[in-house]
Every structure is written in C-alpha cells, then in structure tokens.
Write an enzyme that holds these catalytic residues in place. Sequence first.
Site, short mmCIF file in Angstrom:
data_model
loop_
_atom_site.label_atom_id
_atom_site.label_comp_id
_atom_site.label_asym_id
_atom_site.label_seq_id
_atom_site.Cartn_x
_atom_site.Cartn_y
_atom_site.Cartn_z
N HIS A 224 21.90 37.46 58.74
CA HIS A 224 22.13 36.82 57.44
C HIS A 224 23.22 35.78 57.64
O HIS A 224 24.33 36.09 58.08
CB HIS A 224 22.56 37.84 56.39
CG HIS A 224 22.74 37.23 55.03
ND1 HIS A 224 21.74 37.17 54.09
CD2 HIS A 224 23.82 36.62 54.47
CE1 HIS A 224 22.18 36.56 53.01
NE2 HIS A 224 23.44 36.22 53.21
N CYS A 225 22.90 34.54 57.29
CA CYS A 225 23.85 33.43 57.49
C CYS A 225 24.49 33.06 56.16
O CYS A 225 23.80 32.57 55.25
CB CYS A 225 23.12 32.23 58.08
SG CYS A 225 24.23 30.83 58.39
N PRO A 226 25.80 33.26 56.00
CA PRO A 226 26.44 32.90 54.73
C PRO A 226 26.48 31.39 54.49
O PRO A 226 26.57 30.95 53.34
CB PRO A 226 27.86 33.47 54.88
CG PRO A 226 28.08 33.57 56.36
CD PRO A 226 26.75 33.86 56.95
N ASN A 229 23.33 30.85 52.76
CA ASN A 229 23.10 31.84 51.70
C ASN A 229 21.68 32.37 51.76
O ASN A 229 20.98 32.47 50.75
CB ASN A 229 23.38 31.21 50.33
CG ASN A 229 23.40 32.26 49.21
OD1 ASN A 229 23.67 33.43 49.46
ND2 ASN A 229 23.10 31.84 47.99
N ASN A 230 21.26 32.71 52.97
CA ASN A 230 19.89 33.16 53.15
C ASN A 230 19.81 33.95 54.46
O ASN A 230 20.64 33.76 55.35
CB ASN A 230 18.93 31.97 53.21
CG ASN A 230 17.49 32.37 52.95
OD1 ASN A 230 17.19 33.54 52.69
ND2 ASN A 230 16.58 31.41 53.02
#
Length: 365
Positions: A224-226, A229-230
Amino acid sequence: MDKRGRLKLFRAISFSFDMSNLANKSHGGCFTVRGCQRNTMRVINAAPVGLLCLIFLWAYWAYHFRLCGPLLADGHMAQGVLYIVFFQPFFCLCIWSFYKTVTTSPGHSIDVINERETRDEDREDVQLLNAEQSQNNNADDEEEVAGRRSVAILNVEAAGESRTSLTRPSSSNDGTVNMRNVYPLITVKKGGGKRFCNKCRLEKFDRTHHCRICKSCVLKMDHHCPWVNNCVGYFNYKFFYLFILYASFLCTYIFCTTLPPTIIMLNGPMSIFGLDLNWPVLLFISGIFGLFLIPFSIFHTRQILKNRTTIEFYEKANFRLGSVNGRVDVMRSRYFNPWDLGVKQNFMQVMGPNPTKWFLPVGKP
C-alpha cells in the site's frame, strides 16, 4: 405516573431511539464520532497525494519561469530551449503515470468473484461441475465457517500449467471444485488448509493479501503506497512502476540541468546574493527524491523480471506440495518462486504483450 404521562415518556424514548438509529445508519454524517473519524482519515490519507500535486506544480513553474526564463533572457537561447523541450516528455509521462496509479483499482477478490459468477452463469462445464458438486457434501469445518464451497488445489509440479491456464479446473481429489474460484491454488496455511480472509469473508486467491487501509483483499498485492493513496496490485502495478521510473528520470534531469547554472551563479560577482532561491530548492527536492526513487526503481525492475512482489520478497509463504493418506505436505519458504516464467514472460506479464505500449501508462496486464 398516570396513563397520559407514561404515553409521553414512551414517545420521547421512541423518538430518541429513532434519531440515534438514524445517526448510526447515516454514512455521510459528519457530526457523529464515526463520521468525524472517517472524514479525518480520508483527509489524512489524501494529504500525501495533495502534497505531491503541489510539488509537481511548483517544480513546473520554478523550472520554466525561474530557471529557463532567465537563461533565455540572458541570451542562452539554445540552452534554455533544450532544457524546456526535454523536460516535457519526462514531466508529462510522470504525471500521466501518477494519475493512472491513483485512479486505477489494483483489483479486489470480490470483484473477480462477482464478475466470474456473472460470466460463467450459462457455461455448460460450470453447470456440470456444479451438479457434480451438489452430490459431494463432505466439507470440512473451515468451509462451514466460510459458508462457501471448497477450492481445488493443484500440486506444485503442475504449477506451470496453472499459471497459463487460469480457467481450467483442477482434478485434485482433495476437495470439490468451487466455481467461484477455478484457479488451482498453491499457497495455503501452515497446516495445509485454504487461505481465508476473516474480514472479507472470502477465500484468498494466490498472491492475494488483505490491506487494512483499503479494507479489502487485493489481487497480487505488492504494497500500500501512501503517496498515491492506493494499493499497488495486479491492475495498477505497471502504472506504479512507470510512475517511479519516470519520476526518477525527472528528478535526475532537473538536478543535472539546475546544477551548472547554480554553480556559475555562485562563482559570479554576486555570489549567493544573486542566486534565485528556487534554484537550490529545486536541487534539494530533486536530489532527495532521486536518492530514494532511483534505488526503488531498480528494486522494482528486478522484482518484475523475477515475477515477485514486495510482500513475497520479505515474507515467507506456505506452498502445498501434495498430500499422502490425508496428510498435507507443506513447504514454508521465502525463496521458492513458482510464479517465475522467465525474464521475458515475467516482464510481459506486467507491461503487456505489445512492445509499443510497454512504457506508456495504458492497457491492462
């Protein structure tokens, strides 16, 4: 208390109870504790995306109007024009890939199951398998809890076939065939049982993991890549890879083209007093981001060529080798990779079969 007083009290209690239920059922309620928490988390999760957008906008303005503009005004026409011309493809491809990564769903288990059920409703082989399954009701305790039919599991020796023929049901005798999941599964729990998500209430496909932030099971989840946001998964991994690749090129380009004019200005008669503040900030931001993005891009290039996700790189998995006399043989390893199809096939599985679209954020895997 008389009858009229009891009636008023009952109405007051009923009204307050109805209002409380209405507040709890209202998903968009901003004045409930749950609604405030939900909206606050949305803002926090979207903050890195907004920050990146602001950095991109400022970098475009600073590079064109604070760096290239003075170069053109001072008579360095060729240098200024070349800087601007070569900046455009890196910037546009980076922004395009960033947009696609943010807006493209990585793929969720529930979507695949629903789509397959709709598509396979009228297939003859599905009807036959479902008829055969209705005659076999020997389900274990885990299947009863899940409320679903079991999944056929393929031995590792036939893993190559399972990777290329995703719709072929397994002929394993270890369980009946679940047409909601016709993929022959290889990864299992430590005890050999099927992987099951207690939060989504779904059986897990191979390489599927539950994301606690997205609150769903993601297909071929990488991480999950902040910053976007996905989740990065099956359907948007190509876009994410192109984003970090072009961002690395963009940072390197900005740093290398901003450094010479900055050095010349510092060695001039005005020294640091004649230096535009945007120049060192451009150097600092492009240098810091490039310092992290270049190794990150190299890492993901290697992962693509090996057909391995970040989760699989760091975590061990349990692989079912088969079963003898009801005893399941499970191998737990971080280095065993049954998904490796060779460098070319691994690359094409992510980037697509068409070479003209490999480095464009378009298409699906």
